[in-house]
Structures are given as C-alpha cells and as structure tokens.
Motif scaffolding. Structure first.
Motif, PDB file in Angstrom:
ATOM      1  N   VAL A 162       0.803  -1.205  -0.074  1.00  0.00           N
ATOM      2  CA  VAL A 162       0.030   0.136   0.005  1.00  0.00           C
ATOM      3  C   VAL A 162       0.859   1.391   0.085  1.00  0.00           C
ATOM      4  CG1 VAL A 162      -1.866   1.364   1.256  1.00  0.00           C
ATOM      5  CG2 VAL A 162      -1.624  -1.351   1.277  1.00  0.00           C
ATOM      6  N   ILE A 163       0.401   2.366  -0.832  1.00  0.00           N
ATOM      7  CA  ILE A 163       1.300   3.665  -0.862  1.00  0.00           C
ATOM      8  C   ILE A 163       0.143   4.646  -0.395  1.00  0.00           C
ATOM      9  CG2 ILE A 163       2.608   5.291  -1.929  1.00  0.00           C
ATOM     10  CD1 ILE A 163       3.724   3.065  -3.620  1.00  0.00           C
ATOM     11  N   ALA A 164       0.414   5.069   0.725  1.00  0.00           N
ATOM     12  CA  ALA A 164      -0.572   6.113   1.265  1.00  0.00           C
ATOM     13  C   ALA A 164       0.227   7.442   1.151  1.00  0.00           C
ATOM     14  CB  ALA A 164      -1.097   5.872   2.547  1.00  0.00           C
ATOM     15  N   HIS A 165      -0.521   8.445   0.914  1.00  0.00           N
ATOM     16  CA  HIS A 165      -0.157   9.907   1.254  1.00  0.00           C
ATOM     17  C   HIS A 165      -1.344  10.756   1.590  1.00  0.00           C
ATOM     18  CE1 HIS A 165       1.639  13.716   0.669  1.00  0.00           C
ATOM     19  NE2 HIS A 165       0.800  14.166  -0.140  1.00  0.00           N
ATOM     20  N   ASN A 166      -1.317  11.542   2.580  1.00  0.00           N
ATOM     21  CA  ASN A 166      -2.458  12.170   3.061  1.00  0.00           C
ATOM     22  C   ASN A 166      -2.586  13.418   2.576  1.00  0.00           C
ATOM     23  OD1 ASN A 166      -2.978   9.930   4.803  1.00  0.00           O
ATOM     24  ND2 ASN A 166      -1.958  10.950   6.661  1.00  0.00           N
ATOM     25  N   VAL A 167      -3.865  13.734   2.056  1.00  0.00           N
ATOM     26  CA  VAL A 167      -4.145  15.410   1.488  1.00  0.00           C
ATOM     27  C   VAL A 167      -4.417  15.937   2.771  1.00  0.00           C
ATOM     28  CG1 VAL A 167      -4.778  14.656  -0.874  1.00  0.00           C
ATOM     29  CG2 VAL A 167      -6.480  14.710   1.135  1.00  0.00           C
ATOM     30  N   GLU A 168      -4.782  15.453   3.881  1.00  0.00           N
ATOM     31  CA  GLU A 168      -5.138  15.971   5.288  1.00  0.00           C
ATOM     32  C   GLU A 168      -6.250  16.868   5.322  1.00  0.00           C
ATOM     33  OE1 GLU A 168      -1.385  14.488   6.962  1.00  0.00           O
ATOM     34  OE2 GLU A 168      -3.489  14.865   7.490  1.00  0.00           O
ATOM     35  N   VAL A 170      -9.411  19.699   2.912  1.00  0.00           N
ATOM     36  CA  VAL A 170      -9.916  20.084   1.727  1.00  0.00           C
ATOM     37  C   VAL A 170      -9.294  21.117   1.127  1.00  0.00           C
ATOM     38  CG1 VAL A 170     -12.337  19.703   2.144  1.00  0.00           C
ATOM     39  CG2 VAL A 170     -11.274  21.870   2.557  1.00  0.00           C
ATOM     40  N   GLU A 171      -9.164  21.324  -0.318  1.00  0.00           N
ATOM     41  CA  GLU A 171      -8.444  22.422  -0.998  1.00  0.00           C
ATOM     42  C   GLU A 171      -7.972  23.890  -0.204  1.00  0.00           C
ATOM     43  OE1 GLU A 171      -6.893  23.626  -5.344  1.00  0.00           O
ATOM     44  OE2 GLU A 171      -8.934  22.832  -5.213  1.00  0.00           O
ATOM     45  N   ARG A 172      -9.178  24.304   0.233  1.00  0.00           N
ATOM     46  CA  ARG A 172      -9.353  25.834   0.622  1.00  0.00           C
ATOM     47  C   ARG A 172      -8.565  25.817   1.853  1.00  0.00           C
ATOM     48  NH1 ARG A 172     -12.706  27.882   4.799  1.00  0.00           N
ATOM     49  NH2 ARG A 172     -13.700  25.927   4.811  1.00  0.00           N
ATOM     50  N   LEU A 173      -8.518  24.592   2.559  1.00  0.00           N
ATOM     51  CA  LEU A 173      -7.676  24.816   3.994  1.00  0.00           C
ATOM     52  C   LEU A 173      -6.426  24.305   3.937  1.00  0.00           C
ATOM     53  CD1 LEU A 173     -10.957  23.663   6.242  1.00  0.00           C
ATOM     54  CD2 LEU A 173      -9.744  26.036   5.867  1.00  0.00           C
ATOM     55  N   GLN A 174      -5.720  24.027   2.856  1.00  0.00           N
ATOM     56  CA  GLN A 174      -4.494  23.357   2.783  1.00  0.00           C
ATOM     57  C   GLN A 174      -3.337  24.260   3.715  1.00  0.00           C
ATOM     58  OE1 GLN A 174      -3.011  20.329   1.360  1.00  0.00           O
ATOM     59  NE2 GLN A 174      -5.186  19.827   1.252  1.00  0.00           N
ATOM     60  N   ARG A 181       4.669  24.605   2.105  1.00  0.00           N
ATOM     61  CA  ARG A 181       5.336  23.674   1.172  1.00  0.00           C
ATOM     62  C   ARG A 181       4.640  22.319   0.564  1.00  0.00           C
ATOM     63  NH1 ARG A 181      10.788  23.538   4.526  1.00  0.00           N
ATOM     64  NH2 ARG A 181       9.227  23.929   6.026  1.00  0.00           N
ATOM     65  N   ALA A 182       3.425  22.279   1.230  1.00  0.00           N
ATOM     66  CA  ALA A 182       2.535  21.094   0.977  1.00  0.00           C
ATOM     67  C   ALA A 182       1.362  21.839   0.201  1.00  0.00           C
ATOM     68  CB  ALA A 182       1.824  20.437   2.301  1.00  0.00           C
ATOM     69  N   ASN A 183       0.409  21.198  -0.764  1.00  0.00           N
ATOM     70  CA  ASN A 183      -0.446  21.681  -1.574  1.00  0.00           C
ATOM     71  C   ASN A 183      -1.243  20.654  -1.944  1.00  0.00           C
ATOM     72  OD1 ASN A 183      -0.156  21.452  -4.429  1.00  0.00           O
ATOM     73  ND2 ASN A 183       1.664  22.609  -3.762  1.00  0.00           N
ATOM     74  N   TYR A 184      -2.564  20.638  -2.297  1.00  0.00           N
ATOM     75  CA  TYR A 184      -3.527  20.051  -2.797  1.00  0.00           C
ATOM     76  C   TYR A 184      -3.112  19.287  -3.978  1.00  0.00           C
ATOM     77  CZ  TYR A 184      -8.719  18.398  -3.320  1.00  0.00           C
ATOM     78  OH  TYR A 184      -9.842  17.698  -3.508  1.00  0.00           O
ATOM     79  N   GLU A 185      -3.022  19.977  -5.104  1.00  0.00           N
ATOM     80  CA  GLU A 185      -2.451  19.522  -6.331  1.00  0.00           C
ATOM     81  C   GLU A 185      -1.288  18.841  -6.238  1.00  0.00           C
ATOM     82  OE1 GLU A 185      -5.973  20.621  -7.753  1.00  0.00           O
ATOM     83  OE2 GLU A 185      -4.161  19.482  -8.792  1.00  0.00           O
ATOM     84  N   GLN A 186      -0.398  19.088  -5.517  1.00  0.00           N
ATOM     85  CA  GLN A 186       1.002  18.430  -5.298  1.00  0.00           C
ATOM     86  C   GLN A 186       0.682  17.015  -4.770  1.00  0.00           C
ATOM     87  OE1 GLN A 186       5.128  20.006  -4.452  1.00  0.00           O
ATOM     88  NE2 GLN A 186       4.221  19.313  -2.336  1.00  0.00           N
ATOM     89  N   SER A 187      -0.202  16.746  -3.690  1.00  0.00           N
ATOM     90  CA  SER A 187      -0.357  15.534  -3.053  1.00  0.00           C
ATOM     91  C   SER A 187      -1.445  14.824  -4.002  1.00  0.00           C
ATOM     92  CB  SER A 187      -1.486  15.837  -1.668  1.00  0.00           C
ATOM     93  OG  SER A 187      -0.316  16.252  -1.039  1.00  0.00           O
ATOM     94  N   LEU A 188      -2.334  15.362  -4.848  1.00  0.00           N
ATOM     95  CA  LEU A 188      -3.090  14.682  -5.815  1.00  0.00           C
ATOM     96  C   LEU A 188      -2.122  13.963  -6.871  1.00  0.00           C
ATOM     97  CD1 LEU A 188      -6.413  16.824  -6.609  1.00  0.00           C
ATOM     98  CD2 LEU A 188      -5.992  14.496  -4.887  1.00  0.00           C
TER      99      LEU A 188
END
Ligand code: SF4
Length: 312
Positions: A162-168, A170-174, A181-188
């Motif tokens: 399994v490879i997991a990566h958390n978006v944590e 929603v986009e508005r609250l990243q 240095r983290a963001n929604y598009e990068q995590s997707l």
C-alpha cells in the motif's frame, strides 16, 4: 472555535498499558527507533500495540523525529534534523521480526533538506523488511517529496503493498492546516503517479473538524477517485497543544458514518474507515488490505471481513 470546550464522550480513549505495550516500547528504544504513534501521541496506541485481535500494529517513523516542515496540526518537532542513520532500515526489519508484526506501517517526517527527500532510505527500509520476510504486508505513508517523480518511483519500485499519502484536508484549508510547502494539487499528483505507474493500492486520509464544509469534502472525494485512490480514512482533528490549530468542531459519529457510506456507495472507494478516533494507520485499512492481498478476497468480501473484525 472550540478553545477550552470540553471534548465529547466519544473521544475518550484508554491509556496504553500492559506487558505487550512495554515489550514493544523496549524493542523500539533498544534500536533507537521512532514511531508516529508516540510522536503524534496517538489515542489508539493502547489498542494498536496491545494487539487484542492479532500481533498488533505500530507505525514506524523513519528519518528521525524532527521534520523540515511545520504543519499547524502536527505535534512533531520542526527543524534541527539529524543525519540519516544508515542502520535504520536493518534495525526496523529486526524490530518488526522481534515484535512479530505481519502488517507494518512505515511513515516518515519530511526531509526537504535531503536531495532525494529521503526516498532512497525509505525504499531501502521496505526492501529490508521484505528481504527478511516476503509475507509481511508493508503499508507506506509517504511525504510528497515535493512532487519529485523520481523519488516517488523509488518507493513504487520497492514494491510495498500500500502507498498512502495524506491530503489531510480540503483544498481551501491546505493553508493554514498544512505547511506552505504542501498543497492539494501536489498531493493529488503523488497519488496519481502511483496509480498510473503501478497496481499498488493507494490510500489517503482527511481530518475533519478544521472548518471544512460538506460540499468541499464531497468534492475532495471526487478528486481522489479521479486519481485512482482506493482507500480513504476520516478522523477527528485533535489539537496537540494550545500553540497548534484550534479545533473548529467536534464532528458527531453519525457524520463520520455518513461520509463512510458516501465514500463507499457513491464514490465506490474500495474501503473507507471513518470515525472520530480513526487515524490513517488505524487497524481498519490493514484488515481490509490483508483480506484483499493475503486472502485474495473480493473488495466486498474484504470489507465485510474488516468490518466483522471491528476495524473501525
Ligand atoms: S510534514 Fe507536517 S504532518 Fe508531516 S511530520 Fe512534518 S509537520 Fe508533521
């Protein structure tokens, strides 16, 4: 805002105790290993480590206990990272064998200070465990490696289950939830690359209670399915200290149950673990993946098995 509001009853957890707990702690200390269970003060440690329905679970945190980032929800220390311990991969494999785990979760702090983000070290740890016992299931919860495709490929090539990566969230609250240095598009894009380049199951987690709206959570589930995510978990954000992000809301268990149903029936996720105390590596996903990978059961059957065993 919930500053100083009393935690609802459904957030009560039993403090860790018992000989099994002490055993695991000493094995970890003997080998100078870290767990996210301890670093993040996880409320499920008592349950996971005591392993009431099996050998137990622990989430090893690789590459030290200090992170190059400072997410406002996270209790891990920021800055002052040390050099990687070249013995760590072998030490983790030894500890896994000594504790007798058959399902291992590996995660790490972010190491933006390293050229490859620590991906080679992470991959070597997966290989060390699999060399020791190819039967062990390895779930990896990886950083975003700043979206570096080569770093992500190193993890894929080490063939975890399994490879997991958390978006944590929603986009508005990243921001302000996550480090800038983290963001929604990068995590997707991290999850998308694993899906496009391998058959490895992918997984992600969202915290609820940081101010998200239902329509945003709904949209996030759609975005995650678009990049092929198989498993999603929902858990309640808990404030580690007054200097961390406030809890916006204690989400009711019925709401968690609604999101579980929506995720599995409307968006067709293979599995959704959803509950106030659910954390990304809480035993839920493991039971499902075990049923799927080890027993070759269908997703429906694997879900039934995981639920029957009280996985969430
Ligand atoms: S990247 Fe953020 S969430 Fe992860 S360990 Fe570092 S501070 Fe915590």
């Amino acid at each position: 805002m919930s500053r100083g509001r009393r935690k609802p009853d459904w957030l009560k957890s039993r403090p860790p105790s018992g000989s099994r707990f002490t055993e695991i702690k000493s094995t970890l200390r003997d080998r100078d290993l870290h767990t996210v269970c301890e670093e993040a003060n996880c409320p499920n440690m008592g349950e996971c480590w005591s392993g009431e329905d099996g050998p137990g679970t622990a989430t090893f945190m690789l590459m030290g206990d200090r992170c190059s980032r400072g997410c406002n929800f996270c209790d891990v220390e920021t800055g002052g990272m040390e050099a990687l311990d070249p013995e760590e991969p072998a030490n983790v494999a030894d500890a896994v064998a000594e504790i007798g785990l058959d399902y291992v979760v590996l995660t790490s702090v972010d190491r933006d200070d390293l050229a490859d983000g620590g991906s080679a070290h992470f991959a070597e740890t997966i290989r060390a465990i699999k060399r020791r016992d190819p039967e062990i299931l390895v779930e990896t919860l990886i950083p975003d490696f700043q979206g570096d495709p080569e770093a992500i490929d190193r993890i894929i090539d080490a063939e975890p289950d399994v490879i997991a990566h958390n978006v944590e969230t929603v986009e508005r609250l990243q921001w302000p939830v996550r480090d800038r240095r983290a963001n929604y598009e990068q995590s997707l894009s991290v999850l998308d690359r694993v899906d496009k380049k391998s058959d490895i199951h992918t997984k992600t987690s969202l915290m609820l209670g940081v101010g998200e709206y239902d329509h945003e959570v709904y949209r996030t589930l759609g975005d995650l399915r678009e990049v092929g995510v198989d498993v999603v978990t929902f858990g309640q954000y808990l404030q580690p200290s007054r200097s961390h992000l406030d809890v916006f809301e204690y989400v009711h268990p019925d709401v968690f149950e609604t999101w579980r149903r929506v995720a599995e029936t409307e968006f067709d996720f293979l599995y959704c673990a959803s509950g106030a105390m659910v954390r990304s590596s809480y035993k839920a996903g493991e039971l499902f993946v075990e049923a799927l990978v080890r027993e070759g059961r269908s997703p429906e059957d694997a879900r039934r098995r995981a639920r029957a065993a009280g996985g969430d």
